[in-house]
Scaffold this motif. Structure first.
Motif, PDB file in Angstrom:
ATOM      1  N   SER A 265       0.836  -1.220   0.000  1.00  0.00           N
ATOM      2  CA  SER A 265       0.000   0.000   0.000  1.00  0.00           C
ATOM      3  C   SER A 265       0.864   1.261   0.000  1.00  0.00           C
ATOM      4  CB  SER A 265      -0.879   0.067   1.245  1.00  0.00           C
ATOM      5  OG  SER A 265      -1.683  -1.039   1.314  1.00  0.00           O
ATOM      6  N   ALA A 266       2.046   1.150   0.579  1.00  0.00           N
ATOM      7  CA  ALA A 266       2.894   2.336   0.708  1.00  0.00           C
ATOM      8  C   ALA A 266       3.824   2.528  -0.495  1.00  0.00           C
ATOM      9  CB  ALA A 266       3.723   2.218   1.989  1.00  0.00           C
ATOM     10  N   LYS A 267       3.793   1.614  -1.467  1.00  0.00           N
ATOM     11  CA  LYS A 267       4.713   1.734  -2.610  1.00  0.00           C
ATOM     12  C   LYS A 267       4.109   2.633  -3.686  1.00  0.00           C
ATOM     13  CE  LYS A 267       8.100  -0.026  -2.831  1.00  0.00           C
ATOM     14  NZ  LYS A 267       9.386   0.387  -2.196  1.00  0.00           N
ATOM     15  N   LYS A 268       4.883   3.596  -4.144  1.00  0.00           N
ATOM     16  CA  LYS A 268       4.345   4.546  -5.129  1.00  0.00           C
ATOM     17  C   LYS A 268       4.091   3.862  -6.491  1.00  0.00           C
ATOM     18  CE  LYS A 268       8.724   6.595  -6.813  1.00  0.00           C
ATOM     19  NZ  LYS A 268       9.576   5.451  -6.514  1.00  0.00           N
ATOM     20  N   GLN A 269       4.801   2.767  -6.777  1.00  0.00           N
ATOM     21  CA  GLN A 269       4.615   2.068  -8.062  1.00  0.00           C
ATOM     22  C   GLN A 269       3.311   1.264  -8.107  1.00  0.00           C
ATOM     23  OE1 GLN A 269       7.291   1.857  -6.061  1.00  0.00           O
ATOM     24  NE2 GLN A 269       9.213   1.769  -7.210  1.00  0.00           N
ATOM     25  N   VAL A 270       2.680   1.066  -6.936  1.00  0.00           N
ATOM     26  CA  VAL A 270       1.436   0.281  -6.887  1.00  0.00           C
ATOM     27  C   VAL A 270       0.238   1.206  -7.084  1.00  0.00           C
ATOM     28  CG1 VAL A 270      -0.045  -1.127  -5.370  1.00  0.00           C
ATOM     29  CG2 VAL A 270       2.421  -1.536  -5.440  1.00  0.00           C
ATOM     30  N   GLN A 271      -0.477   1.005  -8.202  1.00  0.00           N
ATOM     31  CA  GLN A 271      -1.606   1.897  -8.502  1.00  0.00           C
ATOM     32  C   GLN A 271      -2.864   1.474  -7.766  1.00  0.00           C
ATOM     33  OE1 GLN A 271      -2.029   2.401 -12.722  1.00  0.00           O
ATOM     34  NE2 GLN A 271      -0.016   3.361 -12.894  1.00  0.00           N
ATOM     35  N   LYS A 272      -2.996   0.172  -7.543  1.00  0.00           N
ATOM     36  CA  LYS A 272      -4.185  -0.311  -6.851  1.00  0.00           C
ATOM     37  C   LYS A 272      -3.836  -1.614  -6.148  1.00  0.00           C
ATOM     38  CE  LYS A 272      -9.059  -0.511  -7.421  1.00  0.00           C
ATOM     39  NZ  LYS A 272     -10.228  -0.684  -8.193  1.00  0.00           N
ATOM     40  N   ILE A 273      -4.431  -1.820  -4.991  1.00  0.00           N
ATOM     41  CA  ILE A 273      -4.158  -3.065  -4.280  1.00  0.00           C
ATOM     42  C   ILE A 273      -5.480  -3.719  -3.879  1.00  0.00           C
ATOM     43  CG2 ILE A 273      -3.712  -1.721  -2.161  1.00  0.00           C
ATOM     44  CD1 ILE A 273      -1.811  -4.088  -1.370  1.00  0.00           C
ATOM     45  N   TYR A 274      -5.525  -5.037  -3.976  1.00  0.00           N
ATOM     46  CA  TYR A 274      -6.741  -5.790  -3.664  1.00  0.00           C
ATOM     47  C   TYR A 274      -6.433  -6.745  -2.514  1.00  0.00           C
ATOM     48  CZ  TYR A 274      -7.971  -4.335  -8.472  1.00  0.00           C
ATOM     49  OH  TYR A 274      -8.228  -3.617  -9.621  1.00  0.00           O
ATOM     50  N   TYR A 275      -6.869  -6.393  -1.317  1.00  0.00           N
ATOM     51  CA  TYR A 275      -6.709  -7.274  -0.147  1.00  0.00           C
ATOM     52  C   TYR A 275      -7.844  -6.965   0.827  1.00  0.00           C
ATOM     53  CZ  TYR A 275      -4.706  -9.700   3.882  1.00  0.00           C
ATOM     54  OH  TYR A 275      -4.511 -10.553   4.945  1.00  0.00           O
ATOM     55  N   PRO A 276      -8.687  -7.957   1.128  1.00  0.00           N
ATOM     56  CA  PRO A 276      -9.887  -7.660   1.927  1.00  0.00           C
ATOM     57  C   PRO A 276      -9.601  -7.224   3.358  1.00  0.00           C
ATOM     58  CG  PRO A 276      -9.709 -10.022   1.458  1.00  0.00           C
ATOM     59  CD  PRO A 276      -8.633  -9.353   0.676  1.00  0.00           C
ATOM     60  N   GLY A 277      -8.362  -7.418   3.805  1.00  0.00           N
ATOM     61  CA  GLY A 277      -8.014  -6.998   5.164  1.00  0.00           C
ATOM     62  C   GLY A 277      -7.786  -5.504   5.279  1.00  0.00           C
ATOM     63  N   LEU A 278      -7.656  -4.818   4.146  1.00  0.00           N
ATOM     64  CA  LEU A 278      -7.441  -3.361   4.201  1.00  0.00           C
ATOM     65  C   LEU A 278      -8.798  -2.663   4.284  1.00  0.00           C
ATOM     66  CD1 LEU A 278      -4.696  -2.912   1.437  1.00  0.00           C
ATOM     67  CD2 LEU A 278      -4.378  -2.925   3.932  1.00  0.00           C
ATOM     68  N   PRO A 279      -8.943  -1.692   5.181  1.00  0.00           N
ATOM     69  CA  PRO A 279     -10.226  -0.986   5.301  1.00  0.00           C
ATOM     70  C   PRO A 279     -10.653  -0.323   3.986  1.00  0.00           C
ATOM     71  CG  PRO A 279      -8.799  -0.481   7.156  1.00  0.00           C
ATOM     72  CD  PRO A 279      -7.967  -1.276   6.197  1.00  0.00           C
ATOM     73  N   SER A 280      -9.692  -0.050   3.106  1.00  0.00           N
ATOM     74  CA  SER A 280     -10.020   0.583   1.822  1.00  0.00           C
ATOM     75  C   SER A 280     -10.660  -0.408   0.832  1.00  0.00           C
ATOM     76  CB  SER A 280      -8.750   1.157   1.181  1.00  0.00           C
ATOM     77  OG  SER A 280      -7.796   0.109   1.036  1.00  0.00           O
ATOM     78  N   HIS A 281     -10.598  -1.698   1.129  1.00  0.00           N
ATOM     79  CA  HIS A 281     -11.176  -2.705   0.219  1.00  0.00           C
ATOM     80  C   HIS A 281     -12.706  -2.633   0.303  1.00  0.00           C
ATOM     81  CE1 HIS A 281     -12.383  -6.701  -1.246  1.00  0.00           C
ATOM     82  NE2 HIS A 281     -11.200  -6.724  -1.875  1.00  0.00           N
ATOM     83  N   PRO A 282     -13.401  -2.594  -0.859  1.00  0.00           N
ATOM     84  CA  PRO A 282     -14.866  -2.423  -0.810  1.00  0.00           C
ATOM     85  C   PRO A 282     -15.601  -3.546  -0.065  1.00  0.00           C
ATOM     86  CG  PRO A 282     -14.084  -2.792  -3.074  1.00  0.00           C
ATOM     87  CD  PRO A 282     -12.870  -2.618  -2.216  1.00  0.00           C
ATOM     88  N   GLY A 283     -14.989  -4.716   0.031  1.00  0.00           N
ATOM     89  CA  GLY A 283     -15.657  -5.827   0.726  1.00  0.00           C
ATOM     90  C   GLY A 283     -15.167  -6.023   2.153  1.00  0.00           C
ATOM     91  N   HIS A 284     -14.434  -5.046   2.682  1.00  0.00           N
ATOM     92  CA  HIS A 284     -13.788  -5.228   3.998  1.00  0.00           C
ATOM     93  C   HIS A 284     -14.780  -5.586   5.112  1.00  0.00           C
ATOM     94  CE1 HIS A 284     -10.942  -4.750   7.250  1.00  0.00           C
ATOM     95  NE2 HIS A 284     -11.679  -3.805   7.791  1.00  0.00           N
ATOM     96  N   ALA A 285     -15.887  -4.818   5.200  1.00  0.00           N
ATOM     97  CA  ALA A 285     -16.840  -5.030   6.306  1.00  0.00           C
ATOM     98  C   ALA A 285     -17.478  -6.415   6.203  1.00  0.00           C
ATOM     99  CB  ALA A 285     -17.903  -3.939   6.290  1.00  0.00           C
TER     100      ALA A 285
END
Ligand code: P1T
Length: 380
Positions: A265-285
């Motif tokens: 998540s902190a890498k500038k080269q990563v445009q998007k990340i998909y991991y359900p454990g991140l609160p930013s993931h749409p399916g997190h809740a």
């Protein structure tokens, strides 16, 4: 019993002839009979094999079903489910994002038997409702999905499906029975590629189906024997052995998965990340509600095929390979590897871009994995 106890003991007794603590590999094709119709319940090894049956009983307990049946691969297990639930003239609804091989099975083989498929975003309950027809007999979901980790509400989909004579099948490969138990959430059938977390050591290919309904279980047992795509005794032994450490492996995967997601998540080269454990993931809740961990599968977008190619050419500790769920970290390029059979236009709609990289985070020291990726990022 608790899950960890069941993982080690369920379906397994010391061997009756020797007392061996571990279920032996019964490497035999047939069994001697004492007389016509007189045998110990074992006639021929496609039909009954004690090593395979121990695995099947173990998985039925872990997934809280009435019975389990083991097959030669995850795809063979899925094929058997289609033989169980679908006949000519039926309709099925499927996640529009599954393992590419699942789509290929339905689209290139099962469809030709006169069975119609509708592919929908199963995260969208209204879309599921709209896609159901009077002849819909199966809703097949994969959650989280391979590779973008989209989450489907298993309970809500089951409630919709059960208004009619329609079964819900959940591919639980990514979470394993340790982090998610679909039958408890309302589904009818759960399937795994045992090749992945259940076996856990990247040294066996197999599949298993666990069922909630006794009538389905009896019919699938018939199909397993009649169609014959059984798991071998040696592979059954490996998976049974792998499952004993499933809880400890999954806990370790979970810790490394989260650490890797935070690092990426902190890498500038990563445009998007998909991991359900991140609160930013749409399916997190929803993930938090129906899973007891987030696992160690994640995907990230490097923006272009060139970036993905350069990045993947520099990893060393992480192996560039298909598959997932082993103790070692595997990294892959879904667009050209696992999802190459999904049409390009459909792939890009799902987020499976040419720059997408998937990682199955193993249980090595996380510092070593991150050092390996740091070196690869330096090329971008
Ligand atoms: O490879 P096999 O044991 O036949 O399992 C097929 C399968 C089914 N379901 C899911 C969610 C899967 O991920 C797979 C296989 N997947 C890969 C080989 C992969 O690299 O994604």
């Amino acid at each position: 019993m608790g899950f960890k106890t069941d993982a080690i003991h369920a379906g397994q007794e010391p061997d009756p002839s020797t007392g061996a603590v571990t279920v032996p590999i019964y490497q035999t094709s047939t069994y001697v009979q004492e007389g016509l119709g007189k045998h110990k319940g074992f006639e021929y090894a496609r039909t009954q094999n004690p090593t395979r049956m121990a695995l099947e009983k173990n998985m039925a307990v872990l997934e809280r079903g009435v019975a389990g049946y083991a097959f030669a691969s995850g795809m063979a297990a899925e094929t058997a489910i289609t033989q169980l639930l679908l006949k000519q003239g039926d309709h099925a609804v499927c996640s529009d994002n599954t393992y590419g091989g699942t789509f290929r099975l339905f689209d290139k083989i099962v469809r030709h038997f006169g069975i119609d498929f509708t592919y929908v975003n199963t995260g969208d309950l209204a879309a599921i409702e709209q896609s159901i027809r009077p002849n819909t007999r199966m809703i097949f979901i994969e959650t989280p999905t391979n590779p973008v980790m989209a989450i489907t509400d298993i309970g809500a989909v089951s409630a919709i499906a059960h208004r009619t004579d329609c079964r819900v099948v959940v591919d639980n490969t990514f979470m394993s029975s340790y982090f998610q138990r679909p039958l408890e959430l309302g589904a009818d059938i759960v399937v795994h590629s045992t090749t992945k977390y259940l076996n856990g050591h990247s040294d066996s290919v197999g599949g298993i189906v666990v069922l909630k309904r006794q009538d389905d279980a009896e019919r699938l047992q018939f199909i397993q024997n009649a169609a014959g795509a059984i798991l071998s005794p040696f592979d059954s032994f490996l998976v049974l052995r792998g499952i004993k450490t499933l809880p400890v492996r999954m806990e370790a995967h979970n810790v490394n998965g989260m650490a890797m997601a935070q690092y990426l998540s902190a890498k500038k080269q990563v445009q998007k990340i998909y991991y359900p454990g991140l609160p930013s993931h749409p399916g997190h809740a929803l993930a938090k509600k129906q899973m007891s961990g987030f696992g160690a599968m994640l995907a990230f977008d490097l923006g272009s095929l060139d970036n993905a190619r350069n990045f993947l050419s520099r990893v060393r500790l992480c192996s560039l390979a298909e598959s997932l769920g082993g103790v070692e970290t595997l990294i892959s390029h879904p667009a050209t590897m696992t999802h190459a059979s999904v049409p390009a236009e459909h792939r890009s709609k799902l987020g499976i871009s040419d720059g997408l990289v998937r990682i199955s985070v193993g249980i090595e020291d996380i510092e070593d994995l991150i050092a390996d990726l740091e070196n690869a990022f330096a090329a971008l």
